[in-house]
Design an enzyme around this catalytic site. Structure first.
Site, mmCIF file in Angstrom:
data_model
loop_
_atom_site.group_PDB
_atom_site.id
_atom_site.type_symbol
_atom_site.label_atom_id
_atom_site.label_comp_id
_atom_site.label_asym_id
_atom_site.label_seq_id
_atom_site.Cartn_x
_atom_site.Cartn_y
_atom_site.Cartn_z
ATOM 1 N N ILE A 86 0.807 -1.224 0.000
ATOM 2 C CA ILE A 86 0.000 0.000 0.000
ATOM 3 C C ILE A 86 0.838 1.272 0.000
ATOM 4 O O ILE A 86 0.281 2.364 -0.138
ATOM 5 C CB ILE A 86 -0.976 0.054 1.197
ATOM 6 N N GLY A 87 2.144 1.199 0.145
ATOM 7 C CA GLY A 87 2.932 2.427 0.149
ATOM 8 C C GLY A 87 4.411 2.161 0.212
ATOM 9 O O GLY A 87 4.855 1.046 0.510
ATOM 10 N N GLY A 126 8.467 4.348 0.945
ATOM 11 C CA GLY A 126 9.257 5.547 1.203
ATOM 12 C C GLY A 126 10.647 5.353 0.636
ATOM 13 O O GLY A 126 10.874 4.482 -0.208
ATOM 14 N N SER A 127 11.609 6.147 1.123
ATOM 15 C CA SER A 127 12.957 6.093 0.572
ATOM 16 C C SER A 127 13.651 4.768 0.871
ATOM 17 O O SER A 127 14.401 4.246 0.050
ATOM 18 C CB SER A 127 13.792 7.251 1.117
ATOM 19 N N PHE A 128 13.401 4.200 2.069
ATOM 20 C CA PHE A 128 14.013 2.908 2.381
ATOM 21 C C PHE A 128 13.049 1.974 3.088
ATOM 22 O O PHE A 128 13.416 0.905 3.536
ATOM 23 C CB PHE A 128 15.287 3.100 3.241
ATOM 24 N N LYS A 139 8.893 0.243 3.120
ATOM 25 C CA LYS A 139 7.656 -0.012 2.375
ATOM 26 C C LYS A 139 6.598 -0.510 3.350
ATOM 27 O O LYS A 139 6.924 -0.985 4.443
ATOM 28 C CB LYS A 139 7.912 -1.043 1.281
ATOM 29 N N VAL A 140 5.329 -0.406 2.954
ATOM 30 C CA VAL A 140 4.222 -0.811 3.823
ATOM 31 C C VAL A 140 3.293 -1.741 3.057
ATOM 32 O O VAL A 140 2.983 -1.490 1.885
ATOM 33 C CB VAL A 140 3.418 0.406 4.327
ATOM 34 N N LYS A 186 5.269 -2.421 8.148
ATOM 35 C CA LYS A 186 6.309 -1.590 7.550
ATOM 36 C C LYS A 186 7.613 -2.368 7.594
ATOM 37 O O LYS A 186 7.972 -2.907 8.639
ATOM 38 C CB LYS A 186 6.438 -0.283 8.342
ATOM 39 N N LYS A 240 1.284 16.704 10.580
ATOM 40 C CA LYS A 240 0.834 17.229 9.292
ATOM 41 C C LYS A 240 -0.177 16.245 8.719
ATOM 42 O O LYS A 240 -0.268 15.094 9.188
ATOM 43 C CB LYS A 240 2.019 17.408 8.330
ATOM 44 N N ASP A 282 3.873 7.740 12.292
ATOM 45 C CA ASP A 282 5.235 8.144 11.914
ATOM 46 C C ASP A 282 5.969 8.882 13.037
ATOM 47 O O ASP A 282 5.958 10.108 13.121
ATOM 48 C CB ASP A 282 5.217 9.002 10.641
ATOM 49 N N THR A 339 8.841 19.163 8.952
ATOM 50 C CA THR A 339 8.477 19.565 7.592
ATOM 51 C C THR A 339 8.216 21.065 7.622
ATOM 52 O O THR A 339 7.308 21.525 8.326
ATOM 53 C CB THR A 339 7.222 18.804 7.124
#
Length: 354
Positions: free
Chosen positions: A29-30, A32-34, A36-37, A52, A148, A164, A183
């Site tokens: 389902i997703g 990132g840089s290193f 995954k989910v 994750k 966020k 997160d 962010t």
């Protein structure tokens, strides 16, 4: 299909350590840089989770191991209805795994990108739930530092959950934090001005919550700050910008649960995992078996150095099992209850016998 195909799920001892083999991988389902989910189902309980997984080598190469360990340390001590809670953590030769609550309502960033405009009453509910979660974190001396819409997930009842904790930090009593993290569009002014003598505290999370609430109501943020905006420009924006507050927030009806019943995520992640991913999960067992055969081969000095870092990571990784922790807690409570409800007459007889 193959020799291993079976309609019966494997039987696991409840006292053994939970591993990758305890779960069935359902879909990705997703990413990132290193990390995954994917959605997984635990074989014995049939309960579904989000898993994750982070590649060890990439974490070492990008100097992210400390952040992963800190996130694990923080999350194993937390449990709250408006957080994404950690259930299990384990590892194998390739990856580190974190199994957490599965929330299928999508993150708030996804809904903003779908041009959803939340009603004021809905945003008020979100603020109340997020405030309870932040108050809980503050009680445990934790600053999230990355509040966020991207890090707020909806469950299938429309309630919000903070996720997160990758850059969260534990605040030592009487101290302030000075490192810049977060962010930019959601960071409080004091985070940009922090020095060794003047830092920041829990208030930065409440600022981020305010920016998020404004964005949910208007579809845009109150300040024109982007991730590539320089610190000097940001300081100028805070000094000169006037925040616009509409006389009446939009009345447009947009149900939060409109997309209930289907996954609110980008389906291309599924294709990436199964087709483009160089090390897909469903081929992990074969890959690790082959890797074991190659361990005796000589390696370069750089490769050996990496191997030492990976061995250190393997040794220091935090294994966690909330299910086992709960069982242990319940057993202690039962023993206390039994002791407290023991028949006084029976106790007197035992004392007489002694």
């Amino acid at each position: 299909m193959g020799a291993n195909t079976s309609s019966k799920p494997p039987v696991f001892d409840e006292n053994e350590e939970v591993t990758f083999d305890h779960f069935e991988i359902l879909r990705a389902i997703g990413k990132g840089s290193f990390g995954k989910v994917c959605i997984v189902q635990k074989n014995d309980t049939k309960k579904m989770y989000a898993m994750k997984y982070m590649n060890k080598q990439k974490c070492v190469e990008r100097n992210e191991v400390r952040n992963v360990f800190k996130e694990l340390q923080i999350m194993q001590g937390l449990e709250h209805p408006f957080l994404v809670n950690l259930w299990y953590s384990f590892q194998d030769e390739e990856d580190m795994f974190m199994v957490v609550d599965l929330l299928l309502g999508g993150d708030l960033r996804y809904h903003l990108q779908q041009n959803v405009r939340f009603q004021e009453g809905t945003v008020k509910l979100f603020i109340c739930e997020l405030a309870l979660a932040l108050d809980y974190l503050q009680g445990r001396h934790i600053i999230h530092r990355d509040m966020k819409p991207d890090n707020i997930l909806l469950d299938d009842h429309g309630h919000v959950h903070i996720t997160d904790f990758n850059i969260a930090t534990i605040l030592t009593k009487g101290m302030q934090v000075t490192t810049i993290a977060g962010t930019k569009p959601y960071m409080a002014p004091e985070m940009f001005n922090s020095t060794k003598s003047t830092g920041y505290s829990f208030a930065v999370d409440w600022w981020s919550l305010g920016i998020t609430a404004y964005e949910l109501l208007r579809g845009r943020r109150p300040y024109h700050i982007r991730s590539n905006t320089s610190t000097n420009e940001i300081a100028h924006v805070f000094r000169t910008a006037t925040v616009m507050y509409p006389a009446a927030w939009s009345k447009e009806m947009m149900s939060l649960l409109k997309k209930k019943g289907r996954l609110n995520c980008d389906p291309t992640f599924e294709l990436e995992e199964m087709i483009l991913e160089s090390k897909p999960l469903h081929k992990k067992k074969k890959r690790l078996a082959k890797k074991e055969k190659d361990t005796n081969k000589s390696c370069s000095s750089q490769g050996c150095r990496l191997q030492k870092h990976l061995e250190s990571l393997q040794r220091d990784f935090i294994v966690f099992n909330r299910e086992k922790m709960r069982r242990h807690h319940n057993e202690i409570q039962e023993n206390i209850t039994l002791t407290q409800t023991k028949d006084p007459e029976e106790e007197d007889n035992q004392n007489n016998n002694l």
